[in-house]
Write an enzyme that holds these catalytic residues in place. Structure first.
Site, short mmCIF file in Angstrom:
data_model
loop_
_atom_site.label_atom_id
_atom_site.label_comp_id
_atom_site.label_asym_id
_atom_site.label_seq_id
_atom_site.Cartn_x
_atom_site.Cartn_y
_atom_site.Cartn_z
N LYS A 163 74.61 90.39 -3.62
CA LYS A 163 73.81 89.16 -3.49
C LYS A 163 74.15 88.31 -4.73
O LYS A 163 73.65 88.55 -5.81
CB LYS A 163 72.31 89.52 -3.45
CG LYS A 163 71.42 88.51 -2.75
CD LYS A 163 71.49 87.10 -3.26
CE LYS A 163 70.70 86.90 -4.54
NZ LYS A 163 70.89 85.52 -5.10
N GLU A 176 72.01 94.25 -17.00
CA GLU A 176 72.68 93.49 -18.06
C GLU A 176 71.88 92.21 -18.23
O GLU A 176 71.93 91.33 -17.37
CB GLU A 176 74.12 93.14 -17.63
CG GLU A 176 75.04 94.32 -17.47
CD GLU A 176 75.34 95.03 -18.78
OE1 GLU A 176 75.18 94.41 -19.86
OE2 GLU A 176 75.73 96.20 -18.73
N CYS A 196 75.85 85.41 -22.05
CA CYS A 196 74.77 86.28 -22.54
C CYS A 196 75.10 86.85 -23.92
O CYS A 196 74.21 87.16 -24.68
CB CYS A 196 74.49 87.39 -21.55
SG CYS A 196 75.98 88.17 -20.95
P1 NAD Z 1 67.99 84.99 -12.69
O1 NAD Z 1 67.74 86.25 -13.41
O2 NAD Z 1 66.84 84.32 -12.03
O3 NAD Z 1 69.11 85.18 -11.56
C1 NAD Z 1 70.11 86.18 -11.58
C2 NAD Z 1 70.29 86.76 -10.19
O4 NAD Z 1 69.08 87.42 -9.79
C3 NAD Z 1 70.56 85.71 -9.09
O5 NAD Z 1 71.45 86.25 -8.13
C4 NAD Z 1 69.19 85.51 -8.48
O6 NAD Z 1 69.25 85.06 -7.16
C5 NAD Z 1 68.63 86.92 -8.53
N1 NAD Z 1 67.16 87.00 -8.50
C6 NAD Z 1 66.27 86.09 -8.94
N2 NAD Z 1 65.01 86.52 -8.71
C7 NAD Z 1 65.11 87.73 -8.13
C8 NAD Z 1 64.17 88.70 -7.66
N3 NAD Z 1 62.86 88.49 -7.76
N4 NAD Z 1 64.63 89.85 -7.12
C9 NAD Z 1 65.95 90.08 -7.04
N5 NAD Z 1 66.90 89.21 -7.44
C10 NAD Z 1 66.48 88.05 -7.99
O7 NAD Z 1 68.66 84.01 -13.69
P2 NAD Z 1 68.77 82.41 -13.56
O8 NAD Z 1 67.52 81.79 -13.05
O9 NAD Z 1 69.99 82.14 -12.82
O10 NAD Z 1 68.90 82.04 -15.09
C11 NAD Z 1 67.72 82.01 -15.89
C12 NAD Z 1 67.98 82.52 -17.27
O11 NAD Z 1 68.51 83.84 -17.22
C13 NAD Z 1 69.04 81.77 -18.03
O12 NAD Z 1 68.54 80.63 -18.62
C14 NAD Z 1 69.48 82.81 -19.03
O13 NAD Z 1 68.63 82.85 -20.12
C15 NAD Z 1 69.39 84.08 -18.28
N6 NAD Z 1 70.69 84.53 -17.74
C16 NAD Z 1 71.31 85.57 -18.34
C17 NAD Z 1 72.52 86.00 -17.85
C18 NAD Z 1 73.25 87.14 -18.46
O14 NAD Z 1 74.43 87.28 -18.24
N7 NAD Z 1 72.60 87.98 -19.22
C19 NAD Z 1 73.10 85.37 -16.77
C20 NAD Z 1 72.44 84.31 -16.16
C21 NAD Z 1 71.23 83.92 -16.66
#
Ligand code: NAD
Length: 472
Positions: free
Chosen positions: A170, A245, A279
């Site tokens: 996903k 991660e 990250c």
């Molecule tokens: P997120 O954690 O919301 O999304 C990451 C993934 O998780 C996406 O595929 C999303 O659809 C999915 N997801 C979201 N809610 C979920 C749930 N309840 N259950 C299962 N899957 C779910 O991250 P974002 O909104 O894209 O970014 C927000 C913040 O996250 C950024 O500002 C940053 O600080 C952090 N981030 C970190 C990394 C990293 O590599 N560590 C990557 C992206 C974002």
């Protein structure tokens, strides 16, 4: 730009169960460039069933044969590198040069490394009178973010394939086109039907359904700590394996005697990489008090070279951030930094000149940052560097380790031994020594709230294996 209106399940593109769609927006000009289906729990269920059905055959496929499939996948990714780079430019806003080198290039190298590991990894070992078998964990639910859209897919899917696991992916809603291209590459590599399945959709719908599905044995997640916590709780409740991660607030510690100019310039480039959306970005720069003003001046001068521009232009070094919410979030943090008393040495919360349209932010350097300020504590995920002063090495170590995160870090010193001695005391998963380079075989992952588990190389492969002992 290719946009499939279906899901890749059991070896072919099939219509989604529901009628919802997700628009994909180009962050450079705010135009819709495609739509993908918004998957539901029904789609996730179909994908997990396909992955379960394919599992016995794939797990029993000799590792050398799985290595051949991974090589074919590597070749398919390499053949479409230009298209992948163009897609990442369009949906993430990454500058084209970086997209070609890193977003499209790195996954080819990672797929290659897992073809080799599948071939050479000891999936059986002898411990005294026991034979220990390293067997696939089973069906993997992979949930990935948008910041390195293809790398984060390949960093999960390639080791899963090498281990003999089947996968349901996903991907992030902002970058689903890159994920669809990846599915096409899997199809081109002729992997058996059901070994890889793609369900696009919203996190709290499709992502959550995948994490909760009882047919999933391991959930591997990359993204925010907030969502990681939820997924960890779901996996814990169901007693299934989980790999997380998550975020970071990594420190770049410049010790007395280091090459200040080089260390500061490298730090600025690192924070501007991928528009700050990494990250492992080194977002806290720790500088000895007696060289503080000099370091701030170098940083301000260096950041001026990163002028936000059109990511499709080869001359551009920094593009927009991924979406409006992310832009507002980064600007909000910059405002907060000013309110809490930090000094803007470069950048600021306004739109960059001439970039009112598109999700652009100004690369920003903050001086006079204290360790308790919000900008020194929270992950901003934008091109914002906080420069913090310290009096002695013990204080530098205290500040570096004073974080809920522990993903990456860096140390610069006059000599390698001094830097290594300091790095040994840092509470973090990876430390670059005097500008050390990324090594795709080295374990990548976090201490503390930066996550659970490791990706890349043989440590990444081990996440997808479980052990069985045969006693004689
Ligand atoms: P997120 O954690 O919301 O999304 C990451 C993934 O998780 C996406 O595929 C999303 O659809 C999915 N997801 C979201 N809610 C979920 C749930 N309840 N259950 C299962 N899957 C779910 O991250 P974002 O909104 O894209 O970014 C927000 C913040 O996250 C950024 O500002 C940053 O600080 C952090 N981030 C970190 C990394 C990293 O590599 N560590 C990557 C992206 C974002």
């Amino acid at each position: 730009m290719i946009a499939h209106d279906g899901m890749f399940i059991d070896g072919s593109w099939r219509p989604a169960a529901g009628g919802g769609t997700i628009e994909v927006v180009n962050p450079a000009d705010e135009q819709v460039i495609g739509t993908v289906p918004a998957g539901t729990a029904e789609d996730v269920d179909a994908a997990v069933r396909a992955a379960r059905a394919a599992l016995p055959g794939w797990a029993a496929t000799p590792p050398a044969r799985r290595a051949e499939y991974l090589t074919a996948l590597r070749d398919a990714l390499a053949a479409r590198q230009e298209e992948i780079a163009a897609t990442v430019v369009a949906e993430l806003g990454s500058p084209i040069g970086f997209a070609q080198r890193v977003h499209a290039g790195l996954p080819v190298a990672v797929a290659s490394s897992y073809a080799e590991l599948a071939l050479n990894h000891p999936f059986e070992e002898q411990i005294g009178t026991s034979t220990v078998l390293h067997e696939p964990v089973g069906v993997v639910g992979a949930i990935t973010p948008w910041n390195y859209p293809l790398h984060q897919i390949v960093a999960k899917v390639a080791p899963a394939f090498a281990a003999g696991c089947t996968v349901v992916l996903k991907p992030a809603e902002d970058t689903p086109l890159t994920a669809q291209l990846f599915a096409e590459c899997v199809a081109a590599a002729e992997l058996p039907a059901g070994v890889f399945n793609l369900v696009t959709g919203l996190g709290h719908v499709a992502g959550q359904a995948l994490a909760e599905h009882e047919g999933v044995d391991l959930v591997s997640f990359t993204g925010s700590t907030a969502v990681g916590r939820k997924i960890g709780a779901i996996a814990g409740g169901a007693v299934k394996r989980v790999a997380l991660e998550l975020g970071g607030k990594s420190a770049n510690v410049i010790l007395p005697g280091a090459d200040l100019e080089r260390a500061v310039r490298a730090n600025v480039a690192d924070v501007c990489r991928n528009a700050g959306q990494s990250c492992n970005a080194l977002t806290r720069m720790l500088v000895p008090a007696d060289r503080y003003d000099e370091a701030v001046a170098i940083a301000a001068e260096a950041v001026a070279e990163f002028v936000p521009g059109d990511p499709a232009d080869p001359a551009t070094r920094i593009g927009p951030v991924v979406n409006a919410a992310q832009r507002d979030r980064v600007r909000g943090y910059i405002r907060r930094g000013v309110e809490e008393g930090a000094r803007l040495a470069a950048g600021g919360p306004e739109a960059p000149e001439g970039r009112e349209k598109g999700y652009y932010v100004r690369p920003t350097v903050f001086a006079d940052v204290t360790p308790s300020m919000t900008i020194a504590r929270e992950e901003i995920f934008g091109p914002v560097l906080s420069v913090i002063r310290y009096e002695d090495e013990e204080e530098a170590l205290r500040i570096a380790n004073d974080s809920v995160y522990g993903l990456a870090g860096a140390v610069w010193a006059a000599d390698e031994d001094t830097a290594v001695a300091f790095a040994r005391r840092m509470e973090t998963g990876q430390v670059d020594i005097n500008g050390g380079r990324f090594n795709l075989l080295a374990p990548f992952g976090g201490y503390k709230q930066s996550g659970v588990g490791r990706e890349m190389g043989r440590h990444g492969l081990a996440e997808y294996l479980q052990t069985k002992s045969l006693q004689f």
